[in-house]
Motif scaffolding. Sequence first.
Motif, PDB file in Angstrom:
ATOM      1  N   ASP A   1       0.999  -1.796   0.518  1.00  0.00           N
ATOM      2  CA  ASP A   1       0.038   0.058  -0.181  1.00  0.00           C
ATOM      3  C   ASP A   1       1.228   1.518  -0.384  1.00  0.00           C
ATOM      4  O   ASP A   1       0.782   2.552   0.508  1.00  0.00           O
ATOM      5  N   ASP A   2       2.220   1.324   0.030  1.00  0.00           N
ATOM      6  CA  ASP A   2       2.900   1.788  -0.559  1.00  0.00           C
ATOM      7  C   ASP A   2       2.605   3.080  -1.254  1.00  0.00           C
ATOM      8  O   ASP A   2       1.969   3.541  -2.968  1.00  0.00           O
ATOM      9  N   ASP A   3       2.590   4.440  -0.688  1.00  0.00           N
ATOM     10  CA  ASP A   3       2.072   6.054  -1.532  1.00  0.00           C
ATOM     11  C   ASP A   3       2.521   5.890  -2.499  1.00  0.00           C
ATOM     12  O   ASP A   3       1.994   6.273  -3.749  1.00  0.00           O
ATOM     13  N   SER A   4       3.972   5.461  -2.935  1.00  0.00           N
ATOM     14  CA  SER A   4       4.710   6.045  -4.278  1.00  0.00           C
ATOM     15  C   SER A   4       4.459   4.830  -5.272  1.00  0.00           C
ATOM     16  O   SER A   4       4.502   5.407  -7.150  1.00  0.00           O
ATOM     17  N   LEU A   5       3.252   4.299  -4.919  1.00  0.00           N
ATOM     18  CA  LEU A   5       3.087   3.031  -6.042  1.00  0.00           C
ATOM     19  C   LEU A   5       1.599   3.417  -6.599  1.00  0.00           C
ATOM     20  O   LEU A   5       0.807   3.477  -7.307  1.00  0.00           O
ATOM     21  N   TRP A   6       0.392   3.909  -5.184  1.00  0.00           N
ATOM     22  CA  TRP A   6      -0.360   3.517  -5.302  1.00  0.00           C
ATOM     23  C   TRP A   6      -0.931   4.997  -5.389  1.00  0.00           C
ATOM     24  O   TRP A   6      -1.896   5.564  -5.681  1.00  0.00           O
ATOM     25  N   HIS A   7      -0.380   6.468  -5.255  1.00  0.00           N
ATOM     26  CA  HIS A   7      -0.983   7.640  -5.063  1.00  0.00           C
ATOM     27  C   HIS A   7      -2.122   8.347  -4.258  1.00  0.00           C
ATOM     28  O   HIS A   7      -3.254   8.894  -5.177  1.00  0.00           O
ATOM     29  N   TRP A   8      -2.314   7.392  -2.729  1.00  0.00           N
ATOM     30  CA  TRP A   8      -3.227   7.169  -2.640  1.00  0.00           C
ATOM     31  C   TRP A   8      -3.178   8.899  -1.472  1.00  0.00           C
ATOM     32  O   TRP A   8      -4.605   9.378  -0.477  1.00  0.00           O
ATOM     33  N   LYS A   9      -2.426   9.306  -1.546  1.00  0.00           N
ATOM     34  CA  LYS A   9      -2.312  10.454  -0.168  1.00  0.00           C
ATOM     35  C   LYS A   9      -3.194  11.803  -0.819  1.00  0.00           C
ATOM     36  O   LYS A   9      -2.789  12.235  -2.124  1.00  0.00           O
ATOM     37  N   ASN A  10      -4.401  12.139   0.203  1.00  0.00           N
ATOM     38  CA  ASN A  10      -4.438  13.483  -0.390  1.00  0.00           C
ATOM     39  C   ASN A  10      -5.414  13.295  -1.378  1.00  0.00           C
ATOM     40  O   ASN A  10      -5.918  14.257  -2.233  1.00  0.00           O
ATOM     41  N   MET A  11      -6.313  12.293  -1.535  1.00  0.00           N
ATOM     42  CA  MET A  11      -6.649  11.891  -3.094  1.00  0.00           C
ATOM     43  C   MET A  11      -8.060  10.743  -2.732  1.00  0.00           C
ATOM     44  O   MET A  11      -7.232   9.635  -2.213  1.00  0.00           O
ATOM     45  N   CYS A  12      -9.158  10.909  -2.790  1.00  0.00           N
ATOM     46  CA  CYS A  12     -10.139   9.215  -3.081  1.00  0.00           C
ATOM     47  C   CYS A  12     -10.239   8.872  -4.296  1.00  0.00           C
ATOM     48  O   CYS A  12     -10.780   9.922  -4.462  1.00  0.00           O
ATOM     49  N   PHE A  13     -11.347   8.017  -4.381  1.00  0.00           N
ATOM     50  CA  PHE A  13     -11.266   7.233  -5.097  1.00  0.00           C
ATOM     51  C   PHE A  13     -12.600   6.653  -5.045  1.00  0.00           C
ATOM     52  O   PHE A  13     -12.732   6.548  -3.945  1.00  0.00           O
ATOM     53  N   TRP A  14     -13.474   7.232  -6.256  1.00  0.00           N
ATOM     54  CA  TRP A  14     -15.227   6.617  -5.879  1.00  0.00           C
ATOM     55  C   TRP A  14     -14.865   5.227  -6.103  1.00  0.00           C
ATOM     56  O   TRP A  14     -14.489   4.843  -7.182  1.00  0.00           O
ATOM     57  N   GLY A  15     -15.540   3.631  -5.254  1.00  0.00           N
ATOM     58  CA  GLY A  15     -16.087   2.934  -5.582  1.00  0.00           C
ATOM     59  C   GLY A  15     -17.177   2.564  -5.903  1.00  0.00           C
ATOM     60  O   GLY A  15     -18.209   3.378  -6.546  1.00  0.00           O
ATOM     61  N   GLN A  16     -17.715   1.512  -6.625  1.00  0.00           N
ATOM     62  CA  GLN A  16     -18.911   1.303  -6.804  1.00  0.00           C
ATOM     63  C   GLN A  16     -20.243   0.793  -6.361  1.00  0.00           C
ATOM     64  O   GLN A  16     -21.525   1.859  -6.427  1.00  0.00           O
ATOM     65  N   GLU A  17     -19.819   0.398  -4.584  1.00  0.00           N
ATOM     66  CA  GLU A  17     -20.706   0.391  -4.108  1.00  0.00           C
ATOM     67  C   GLU A  17     -21.757   1.621  -3.280  1.00  0.00           C
ATOM     68  O   GLU A  17     -20.778   2.226  -3.122  1.00  0.00           O
TER      69      GLU A  17
END
Length: 235
Positions: free
Chosen positions: A107-123
Amino acid sequence: MEIKEFGTLRLDGQPRPFLTQHNSEKISLGDSIDGLSIPFLMWTDRLWVSTWTICLGVSWNSLNEVGFIYGKPLKIDNTPYLCRSLRVGQSHKVENEWDDILNRFGDDDSLWHWKNMCFWGQEKAQSSPAQRVCRGYYSARHWECQYGSHTGRNYGFRPVLKELPASPKVSDELIGNQLQIYGPNGNICGVLQEYSDYDLVLNNVLLYSPGQSWNRVDSDVAVVDRDAIVWMKKE
């Protein structure tokens, strides 16, 4: 781990950097353009997941309107894909695609760039069915929910691309078969009656959505522009 860059974000048909803020434009993905392509990681079975959250400021509703929540066929560099959003869990600690990906690749941010960003899921959120689930921002596994109309600057789209099989070859052998055909603006289902180098003629039309890919001749017959076909399959 295999990562490659392909596909380009388009807003109202115009190529844009993938971190561009959405401003009510129609969102789509198209052919790769150097300097604008999106990094995807191969997850499993020719399934690619974006390593970035793209098109920031887009709402769940806007993604759903163009088919990018539950899946829409599109073509990138002459290859057909089903483009959709991830399944991220109706509630905390429910098995889902996003946590499976993190368990496998980290779950490293350098791979997934999740810091300060949310993404929508289906549910829909189990605790609040009127709201939709988002992941990211504080940590890779952070879970929250927002109304589908929400357009916060840090909420976006993490596309998943599933490579589709090639469309069946148009020939005399295909006449009489029922086809499901996807164009850039909708889909249609009917039985192939005849074809030319330019068009397909369908009868017994069962499913129809307006679009530039076809013209309805009457209640039962439609003509499909072959150049506008994104993908089709034999039912």
